[in-house]
Design an enzyme around this catalytic site. Structure first.
Site, short mmCIF file in Angstrom:
data_model
loop_
_atom_site.label_atom_id
_atom_site.label_comp_id
_atom_site.label_asym_id
_atom_site.label_seq_id
_atom_site.Cartn_x
_atom_site.Cartn_y
_atom_site.Cartn_z
N ARG A 121 17.85 10.71 -16.95
CA ARG A 121 17.97 11.69 -18.04
C ARG A 121 18.81 12.88 -17.58
O ARG A 121 18.67 13.36 -16.45
CB ARG A 121 16.59 12.19 -18.44
N THR B 37 14.90 25.55 -11.76
CA THR B 37 15.78 24.97 -12.77
C THR B 37 17.18 24.66 -12.28
O THR B 37 17.76 25.39 -11.47
CB THR B 37 15.89 25.89 -14.00
N GLU B 38 17.70 23.56 -12.84
CA GLU B 38 19.11 23.20 -12.67
C GLU B 38 20.01 24.30 -13.26
O GLU B 38 21.18 24.42 -12.91
CB GLU B 38 19.32 21.88 -13.43
N ASP C 281 -2.14 9.21 -19.66
CA ASP C 281 -3.25 8.59 -20.40
C ASP C 281 -2.76 7.79 -21.61
O ASP C 281 -3.20 6.67 -21.83
CB ASP C 281 -4.23 9.68 -20.86
N ALA D 83 -0.46 17.75 -27.70
CA ALA D 83 0.03 18.98 -28.33
C ALA D 83 1.04 19.67 -27.44
O ALA D 83 1.03 20.89 -27.28
CB ALA D 83 -1.13 19.92 -28.66
N GLY D 84 1.94 18.90 -26.87
CA GLY D 84 3.11 19.49 -26.23
C GLY D 84 4.20 19.62 -27.28
O GLY D 84 3.93 19.63 -28.49
N GLN E 128 12.62 9.93 -12.63
CA GLN E 128 13.57 10.95 -12.17
C GLN E 128 12.97 11.88 -11.12
O GLN E 128 11.86 12.39 -11.31
CB GLN E 128 14.05 11.79 -13.35
N LEU F 241 9.17 23.37 -9.62
CA LEU F 241 10.53 23.24 -10.14
C LEU F 241 11.32 24.54 -10.06
O LEU F 241 10.83 25.61 -10.42
CB LEU F 241 10.42 22.80 -11.61
N SER G 29 15.59 16.57 -22.43
CA SER G 29 14.19 16.28 -22.75
C SER G 29 13.64 17.28 -23.76
O SER G 29 12.93 16.90 -24.69
CB SER G 29 13.32 16.28 -21.49
N ALA H 188 6.61 17.54 -28.37
CA ALA H 188 6.80 16.45 -29.33
C ALA H 188 5.66 16.41 -30.34
O ALA H 188 5.88 16.24 -31.54
CB ALA H 188 6.91 15.11 -28.60
N GLY H 189 4.43 16.56 -29.86
CA GLY H 189 3.26 16.49 -30.75
C GLY H 189 3.27 17.61 -31.77
O GLY H 189 3.03 17.39 -32.97
N PHE I 193 25.03 22.92 -17.39
CA PHE I 193 23.94 22.13 -16.83
C PHE I 193 24.52 20.83 -16.29
O PHE I 193 25.60 20.41 -16.70
CB PHE I 193 22.89 21.81 -17.92
N HIS J 171 13.73 15.38 -9.55
CA HIS J 171 14.54 16.58 -9.80
C HIS J 171 15.00 17.12 -8.44
O HIS J 171 14.18 17.28 -7.54
CB HIS J 171 13.72 17.63 -10.55
N ARG K 49 21.22 14.52 -12.06
CA ARG K 49 20.12 14.70 -11.11
C ARG K 49 19.95 13.55 -10.13
O ARG K 49 19.63 13.76 -8.97
CB ARG K 49 18.81 14.91 -11.89
N HIS L 204 9.68 14.15 -11.28
CA HIS L 204 9.84 15.06 -12.40
C HIS L 204 9.65 14.44 -13.76
O HIS L 204 8.97 14.99 -14.63
CB HIS L 204 11.23 15.69 -12.31
#
Lengths: 604, 254
Positions: free
Chosen positions: A411, A271-272, A238, A30-31, A257, A269, A416, A33-34, A133, A259, A303, A370
């Site tokens: 990437r 940020t870039e 997982d 449930a991030g 990658q 992190l 992402s 994409a989910g 970026f 970072h 990166r 990263h």
């Protein structure tokens, strides 16, 4: 019970203490994409999202700087330039048809999020604002371009919240703190087909079987194979590990990658987007060293390049600090207002964790593990592949766990958050469409057998090893031998260590023997996945005798397009406990899809 | 060939490189064994720049694997590890040892007002139920043109910026004395998330949310003790947000 959803549509059958559910579409994770997939699939098909965390704990929320889309809100831009940058940024290992989809659909993906309520920063005209970026350029590399749509430096947080809010609006079924441990496969007409997933309910220790027509893996990455990482403790691969254990292939696992700007020693992190707003990397003498390595776009090089240059500065004795082992990110010229309004979170991270105030002093930084460019191979419909061409019917993957491949060997920043939205949406739609036409595949005779054996083995073990010791040794060895610079020797050493650790893993004991919230057991299972994935990564890295993108071989410093402009496909083909990975990992190649862009030397 | 891999050390003043023993006293509860929670001491070696989460991990990983708590990102953005540290609600991953008085033991217990499940873990479901009740999502019937974003001025976007920072960690709600005594009260976090939409110029349902919060278990329960603002690890002016919602109800408009 804590996390059991009260849903009218979930009819549970209990047999021998095991709970059986049935859904058209099951989404694991449930991030971003989910949940993006759930927003598409939910209204079309009976859908469940199974997640080992509460959805808002997912690591999408830690993404900071932005999400790329050629909206051209603040300067000239178009999706073709974005496609080119993605291909070049990925050092030509990107499948160019997929990159084109990513860049084209980016524009709708951002608009979708805005329409769902995402509070993007705005231009004076009230449009979505955009910032620079790394690696994103105007007209094929001429100069940096403002392409990243953002919400301060918490863009990922706002995406995760907005997607969760819309899942609440749609009444999506969530199974929170359910840990998926296996993909049930059933042999039909001589071919193994996915029929459901097996999950362990953390609150109670109960096993659940979710039979489903379509299954989407959106389980994120596995940065915890490394010691210094921006990744959450729970990012243990997982989902990718489950696919691996089923004998399905993993693609391009060697490309990981680092970072450039993790807080030195901690890996948290920064940020870039800080460099997008004008921050500069400096070595101990204050020199802006990126001018030497990437004269055109300097600190906004991709990166992989920036991370390598930082390590090189340190190796050449130009590092800062008492041990000369980091460089500085200098934000002092940006002024307090830019830092407080556009980069407030990272400003606070530096203050809280290093006691350094970016407004008045440069921040010690060093590369941090990263993002996995590789993962579960899919086509552009997010369908999982069982070899170079053949689709596994009803099985999908999206987000960091998947390899489409839109990121190739490196990437670009902001791609992402884009990937999870574009391919999460595609996965949700494809899974719902498939569920409308397909029947349920019958479950295997005893779908929970392997999970029961695993859980019982760990819970009842009387071994003498501590899981935390093995995990620590793995992470330290990976940092030592498989990080920004690699050699045949360093990778060979890591493989030996992993084998030893794998043997010791069979002798671990957990101390919590209970059923309720057994996070000791959970960590032991996670460690098993980490060991598996670390081995594939290192074995594939040793096999790729060239340097490309995130994979830098000190003993093969050049890119070798003739031999290696192709994707690695790795298969588990034997007993994973055999000492020589040659005996249980088979490597193969998959061609790169090239449409418009022939490989060129990568200069910035 | 040797591998030129290096690892950065944590930059710190010289005195911060010395580790020392810290005692944590943790309120334990194993629902399969204990009738009542009990306090247990642990000694750990810590550096001043270590976090309470590091201490909990050291205990779990080196001393007692059964110690149970939630955590994920470890830098204050996922909201998993809110707990009571020396009587104050904080995130374990944002609380550094050097910011506590280490001449005395450090007391750690689960957040209050939600059902205790095990050790530092509570049942979050009532918390999320209140969140869902305020309709925490954009409601707008008017559609922007196809493929177009809604226009919003910088000032309108700024109006609700503070409440977009919420990570749903429950530190505020579980620090509220009203919530401790009246579990039906929506609590600060739900009001913060309602505020985030009530004051969003793109939203068209602020009156619906104001009606919901005008309920007897709504904003009027707030006694302005400011515990929530002090507890918020994201620095949100929670009490101010609640006051703005109260004013909007009184005025009948945003």
């Amino acid at each position: 019970m804590n996390s059991t959803p009260q849903s009218e549509t979930d009819e549970v059958k209990i047999v021998d203490g095991i709970h059986y559910h049935q859904f058209d579409v099951v989404i694991v994770g449930a991030g971003g994409a989910g949940m993006r997939a759930a927003i598409e699939a939910g209204p079309q098909a009976k859908t469940a999202v199974i997640t080992k965390l509460y959805p808002t704990r997912s690591h999408t929320g830690a993404a900071q700087g932005g999400m790329a889309a050629a909206l051209a809100n603040v300067e000239d831009d178009n999706w073709e330039w974005h496609t080119f940058d993605t291909v070049k940024g990925g050092d030509y290992l990107v499948d160019q048809d997929a990159a084109e989809i990513l860049a084209k659909e980016a524009i709708d993906a951002v608009i979708d999020l805005e329409n769902m309520g995402l509070p993007f920063n705005r231009t004076p005209e009230g449009k979505i604002d955009q910032r620079r970026f790394g690696g994103h350029t105007r007209d094929h590399g001429k100069a940096p371009v403002r392409r990243a749509c953002y919400a301060a430096d918490r863009t990922g947080h706002m995406i995760l919240q907005t997607l969760f809010q819309n899942c609440v609006k749609l009444g999506i079924n969530f199974f929170n703190e359910y840990y998926v441990l296996d993909l049930a496969m059933t042999e039909v007409d001589g071919v193994k087909q996915p029929s459901g997933v097996v999950a362990y309910e953390l609150a109670t220790g109960t096993l659940h079987v979710f039979q489903a027509k379509s299954i989407i893996f959106a389980t994120g990455g596995f940065g915890k194979i490394f010691k210094t990482t921006s990744n959450a403790h729970t990012l243990t691969g997982d989902g990718v590990g489950i696919i691996w254990r089923k004998g399905l292939p993993l693609e391009d696992m060697e490309f990981y990658q680092f970072h450039p700007t993790g807080l030195a020693g901690l890996g948290i992190l920064l940020t870039e987007g800080a460099r997008g707003e004008g921050a500069i990397l400096r070595n101990a003498s204050g020199e802006r060293f990126m001018e030497r390595y990437a004269p055109t776009i300097k600190d906004l090089a991709p990166r992989d390049i920036v991370a390598r240059c930082m390590v090189q500065e340190v190796l050449d004795g130009r590092g800062a600090g008492p041990n000369k082992d980091y460089v500085y990110l200098d934000c002092t010229h940006l002024g307090a207002e830019v830092l407080e309004t556009k980069l407030p979170d990272i400003t606070e991270f530096a203050r809280t964790y290093l006691g350094v105030d970016p407004v008045v002093e440069p921040v010690p930084v060093f590369p941090t593990a990263h993002y996995a460019m590789g993962g579960i191979p899919t086509n552009v419909q997010a369908e999982v592949l069982r070899d170079n061409d053949t689709v596994v019917p009803g099985l999908y993957a999206a987000g960091e766990c998947a390899c489409v491949s839109v990121h190739g060997s490196n990437r670009l920043g902001t791609n992402s958050l884009l990937d999870i939205n574009v391919f999460g949406k595609r996965a949700g739609n494809a899974a719902a469409a498939y569920a409308k036409t397909a029947d349920f595949v019958p479950l295997p005779a005893d779908p929970t057998k392997e999970v029961r054996e695993l859980v019982d083995m760990l819970r009842n073990s009387t071994g003498t090893e501590r899981l935390s010791t093995i995990r620590k040794e793995l992470q330290e060895e990976m940092d030592r031998g498989a990080q920004v610079f690699r050699t045949d020797e360093s990778l060979g050493n890591v493989l030996k260590t992993i084998h030893d650790l794998r043997v010791r893993y069979t002798n671990i004991a957990i101390q919590d023997k209970g059923q309720r919230y057994n996070t000791d057991l959970l960590e032991a299972i996670e460690l098993g996945f980490l060991l598996d994935l670390a081995e594939v990564l290192v074995f594939a890295a040793r096999n790729r005798k060239e340097s490309r993108g995130g994979h830098m071989r000190d003993d093969y410093p050049d890119r070798d397009d003739e031999k290696y402009m192709k994707h690695t496909m790795a298969y588990l083909s034997g007993d994973p406990h055999s000492p020589d990975p040659e005996d249980h990992i088979t490597l193969d190649w998959k061609p790169v899809v090239v449409t418009n862009y022939q490989p060129m030397e990568r200069k910035y | 060939m040797s591998t030129p891999t290096v690892e950065a050390s944590v930059p710190a003043a010289a005195e911060e490189h010395r580790s020392f023993t810290v005692t944590l006293i943790i309120r334990r509860f194993d629902p399969e064994v204990d009738d009542e929670p009990r306090w247990q001491d642990f000694d750990v070696q810590m550096y001043p720049t270590d976090r309470i989460l590091d201490a909990l991990h050291q205990i779990k990983w080196d001393q007692d694997g059964s110690l149970t708590f939630r955590r994920s990102c470890a830098h204050g953005i996922c909201g998993s590890d809110a707990m009571r540290i020396n009587g104050r609600n904080r995130l374990a991953c944002k609380t550094l040892i050097k910011d506590l008085d280490i001449s005395k033991p450090i007391y750690v217990e689960a957040i209050k007002g939600l059902p205790l499940e095990k050790d530092l873990i509570v049942d979050m479901e009532p918390f999320f139920a209140s969140y869902r009740d305020v309709q925490p999502f954009l409601i707008a019937n008017s559609q922007p043109g196809a493929g177009k974003e809604r226009v919003q001025t910088i000032a309108d976007r700024e109006r609700f910026d503070d409440t977009t920072k919420c990570i749903l960690c429950a530190a505020c709600t579980s620090s509220c004395p009203v919530f401790w005594t009246d579990g039906q009260y929506f609590g600060p976090a739900a009001i913060v998330n309602a505020h985030r939409f009530i004051f969003d110029s793109r939203d068209e349902a602020s009156s619906v949310r104001l009606d919901i919060l005008n309920d007897k278990e709504g904003v009027w329960r707030c006694r302005t003790t400011f515990n929530c603002s002090e507890a918020c690890p994201r620095g949100i002016q929670v009490t101010k947000a609640i006051a703005e919602v109260k004013q909007a109800i009184v005025r009948g408009k945003v």
